[in-house]
Design a protein around this motif. Structure first.
Motif, PDB file in Angstrom:
ATOM      1  N   ARG A   3      17.156 -69.357  15.748  1.00  0.00           N
ATOM      2  CA  ARG A   3      18.187 -68.824  16.632  1.00  0.00           C
ATOM      3  C   ARG A   3      17.860 -67.402  17.055  1.00  0.00           C
ATOM      4  N   ILE A   4      17.219 -66.629  16.157  1.00  0.00           N
ATOM      5  CA  ILE A   4      16.892 -65.228  16.447  1.00  0.00           C
ATOM      6  C   ILE A   4      15.672 -65.143  17.349  1.00  0.00           C
ATOM      7  N   ILE A   5      14.622 -65.888  16.995  1.00  0.00           N
ATOM      8  CA  ILE A   5      13.383 -65.856  17.771  1.00  0.00           C
ATOM      9  C   ILE A   5      13.332 -67.086  18.671  1.00  0.00           C
ATOM     10  N   ILE A  69      17.783 -43.804  13.285  1.00  0.00           N
ATOM     11  CA  ILE A  69      18.841 -43.847  12.265  1.00  0.00           C
ATOM     12  C   ILE A  69      20.212 -43.698  12.925  1.00  0.00           C
ATOM     13  N   LEU A  70      20.299 -42.811  13.916  1.00  0.00           N
ATOM     14  CA  LEU A  70      21.549 -42.650  14.668  1.00  0.00           C
ATOM     15  C   LEU A  70      21.891 -43.929  15.428  1.00  0.00           C
ATOM     16  N   GLY A  71      20.861 -44.541  16.015  1.00  0.00           N
ATOM     17  CA  GLY A  71      21.066 -45.771  16.765  1.00  0.00           C
ATOM     18  C   GLY A  71      21.563 -46.913  15.901  1.00  0.00           C
ATOM     19  N   TYR A  72      21.176 -46.912  14.632  1.00  0.00           N
ATOM     20  CA  TYR A  72      21.602 -47.980  13.716  1.00  0.00           C
ATOM     21  C   TYR A  72      23.124 -48.015  13.578  1.00  0.00           C
ATOM     22  N   ARG A  73      23.739 -46.823  13.660  1.00  0.00           N
ATOM     23  CA  ARG A  73      25.194 -46.745  13.487  1.00  0.00           C
ATOM     24  C   ARG A  73      25.941 -47.247  14.706  1.00  0.00           C
ATOM     25  N   LYS A  78      20.860 -55.821  16.357  1.00  0.00           N
ATOM     26  CA  LYS A  78      20.068 -56.468  17.403  1.00  0.00           C
ATOM     27  C   LYS A  78      19.490 -55.440  18.369  1.00  0.00           C
ATOM     28  N   LEU A  79      20.356 -54.546  18.871  1.00  0.00           N
ATOM     29  CA  LEU A  79      19.872 -53.522  19.782  1.00  0.00           C
ATOM     30  C   LEU A  79      18.929 -52.557  19.079  1.00  0.00           C
ATOM     31  N   LEU A  80      19.169 -52.324  17.800  1.00  0.00           N
ATOM     32  CA  LEU A  80      18.278 -51.451  17.041  1.00  0.00           C
ATOM     33  C   LEU A  80      16.888 -52.071  16.936  1.00  0.00           C
ATOM     34  N   ALA A  81      16.838 -53.389  16.763  1.00  0.00           N
ATOM     35  CA  ALA A  81      15.545 -54.068  16.690  1.00  0.00           C
ATOM     36  C   ALA A  81      14.786 -53.911  18.009  1.00  0.00           C
ATOM     37  N   TYR A  82      15.496 -54.069  19.128  1.00  0.00           N
ATOM     38  CA  TYR A  82      14.869 -53.850  20.439  1.00  0.00           C
ATOM     39  C   TYR A  82      14.403 -52.407  20.590  1.00  0.00           C
ATOM     40  N   ARG A 132      17.060 -52.790  31.306  1.00  0.00           N
ATOM     41  CA  ARG A 132      17.581 -54.039  31.875  1.00  0.00           C
ATOM     42  C   ARG A 132      17.564 -55.167  30.855  1.00  0.00           C
ATOM     43  N   TYR A 133      16.600 -55.112  29.936  1.00  0.00           N
ATOM     44  CA  TYR A 133      16.481 -56.167  28.928  1.00  0.00           C
ATOM     45  C   TYR A 133      16.956 -55.683  27.558  1.00  0.00           C
ATOM     46  N   ASN A 134      17.973 -54.786  27.586  1.00  0.00           N
ATOM     47  CA  ASN A 134      18.700 -54.355  26.389  1.00  0.00           C
ATOM     48  C   ASN A 134      17.855 -53.609  25.375  1.00  0.00           C
TER      49      ASN A 134
END
Length: 296
Positions: A3-5, A69-73, A78-82, A132-134
Motif C-alpha cells: 500500500r505504501i510503495i 526535525i522541524l518538518g517531522y512535527r 508521509k510528507l517527511l519521507a518525501y 507539485r508532487y508533495n
C-alpha cells in the motif's frame, strides 16, 4: 508495504528527483559560474562554498538536519519521507552535476540578465515539480510547505521572503549589480514555481446572483455550451432564499458571459475569481471548440 510503495508513489518519487536534478543543474550550471547568489539553504551553501570552499552537496545535507526535525512535527511521516528523499536527491545532484563537463559549456557571464532569467526559470520549474508532487528539496522549502499547509500562504511568496534574508547576507561577497540580478532570478523563480505547482491552465469562476437565474442558466447552456451549478444562498439583508449560478470558463469567454448576463439582467451581481487549475470535462478532457462570440 504494497500500500505504501505503489506505482503512484514511485512516480512521485521520480518526479521529485527530476525536479531536484533541474534545480541543482541551475545552481551548478548557471548560478555558481555567473556569481549569482541563491536564497534559503542553497544560498547559505553558496556562502560556505565561497568563504570556506565546502562542498555544496555536503553542506546542504548537514544544514537540512534541524529543518527535517522541524518538518517531522508539522508535515507528518508521509510528507517527511518525501522531504528526506528530496533533500538526498538535491545533495546528490549538486555533487553529480559538478562532475559533468556540461556546466562549462554554458558560459553566460557576458549576459547577467540572461543568466538571471534562465536561472530563475530552471530553478522555478524544478522546485515547482517538487512541490507539485508533495515533496520539498529540504531547506526553506520545508518552511514554505509548513506555511502553505498551516496558513494557506503561497509557497512562492514564503520562499521569496526567506530568499531576501539570505540574499541580504550574501552582500558580504557580492556587489550590488550581481545582487540585483539575483533578486530578478528569485522573482522569476517564485512566479514559475507557483505556476508549475498550481497548474499552468488558468480559468475563471463566476458567481452570479440574479432573480433571472433560470434564464441566465438556460442561455449559458444554449449559447455558451457550458455546464453550471445552482447554489442555495440566503440574502444577508432580507434573509430571502436565492439561487446563485456558478460556472467556470476560460479567460477568453469572460466577455461573452458578461454580455449574456447584461442582456438578461443588467442589475445582476457578478463576481469573477481566479481558478488556478480546472480538471474535468471541457478543460482537461473532451474539450470543445469555443466560439469567440455568443451564438445567435
Amino acid at each position: 508495504m504494497k500500500r505504501i510503495i505503489n506505482k503512484r508513489t514511485c512516480f512521485k518519487l521520480i518526479m521529485i528527483a527530476i525536479g531536484c536534478a533541474i534545480y541543482a543543474l541551475s545552481l551548478d550550471m548557471i548560478s555558481v559560474p555567473n556569481r549569482l547568489a541563491d536564497g534559503g539553504i542553497s544560498g547559505i551553501a553558496l556562502l560556505l562554498r565561497h568563504f570556506f570552499n565546502i562542498n555544496m552537496g555536503f553542506s546542504t545535507l548537514l544544514l537540512n538536519i534541524p529543518l527535517i526535525i522541524l518538518g517531522y512535527r508539522y508535515l507528518g511521516k508521509k510528507l517527511l519521507a518525501y522531504t528526506m528523499w528530496g533533500t538526498l536527491s538535491l545533495s546528490f545532484f549538486l555533487w553529480f552535476w559538478h562532475l559533468i563537463p556540461i556546466i562549462t559549456q554554458l558560459n553566460l557571464e557576458h549576459d547577467l540578465f540572461l543568466s538571471a532569467a534562465l536561472a530563475g526559470l530552471l530553478s522555478g520549474f524544478g522546485l515547482g515539480l517538487v512541490f507539485r508532487y508533495n515533496g520539498t528539496s529540504g531547506g526553506t522549502d520545508i518552511i514554505a510547505r509548513i506555511f502553505q499547509l498551516q496558513y494557506g500562504i503561497s509557497s512562492g511568496k514564503v520562499l521569496l521572503s526567506c530568499d531576501a534574508i539570505v540574499l541580504f547576507i550574501s552582500l558580504s561577497y557580492l556587489d550590488i549589480k550581481h545582487m540585483m540580478y539575483t533578486l530578478l532570478a528569485s522573482f522569476i523563480l517564485a512566479r514559475v514555481m507557483d505556476t508549475v505547482q498550481q497548474g499552468a491552465y488558468k480559468a475563471r469562476g463566476l458567481l452570479i446572483i440574479s432573480d433571472q437565474y433560470s434564464k441566465i442558466g438556460e442561455m449559458i447552456d444554449q449559447k455558451l455550451d457550458r455546464g453550471f451549478t445552482y447554489l442555495k444562498a440566503l440574502g444577508g439583508y432580507k434573509e430571502e432564499e436565492k439561487r446563485v449560478v456558478y460556472l467556470v470558463v476560460s479567460p477568453r469567454e469572460i466577455p461573452a458571459v458578461k454580455q449574456l448576463i447584461y442582456d438578461i439582467d443588467s442589475n445582476a451581481f457578478v463576481t469573477i475569481i481566479d481558478v488556478y487549475e480546472a480538471l474535468g470535462e471541457g478543460f482537461t478532457y473532451k474539450q470543445k471548440k469555443r466560439p469567440l462570440f455568443i451564438k445567435k
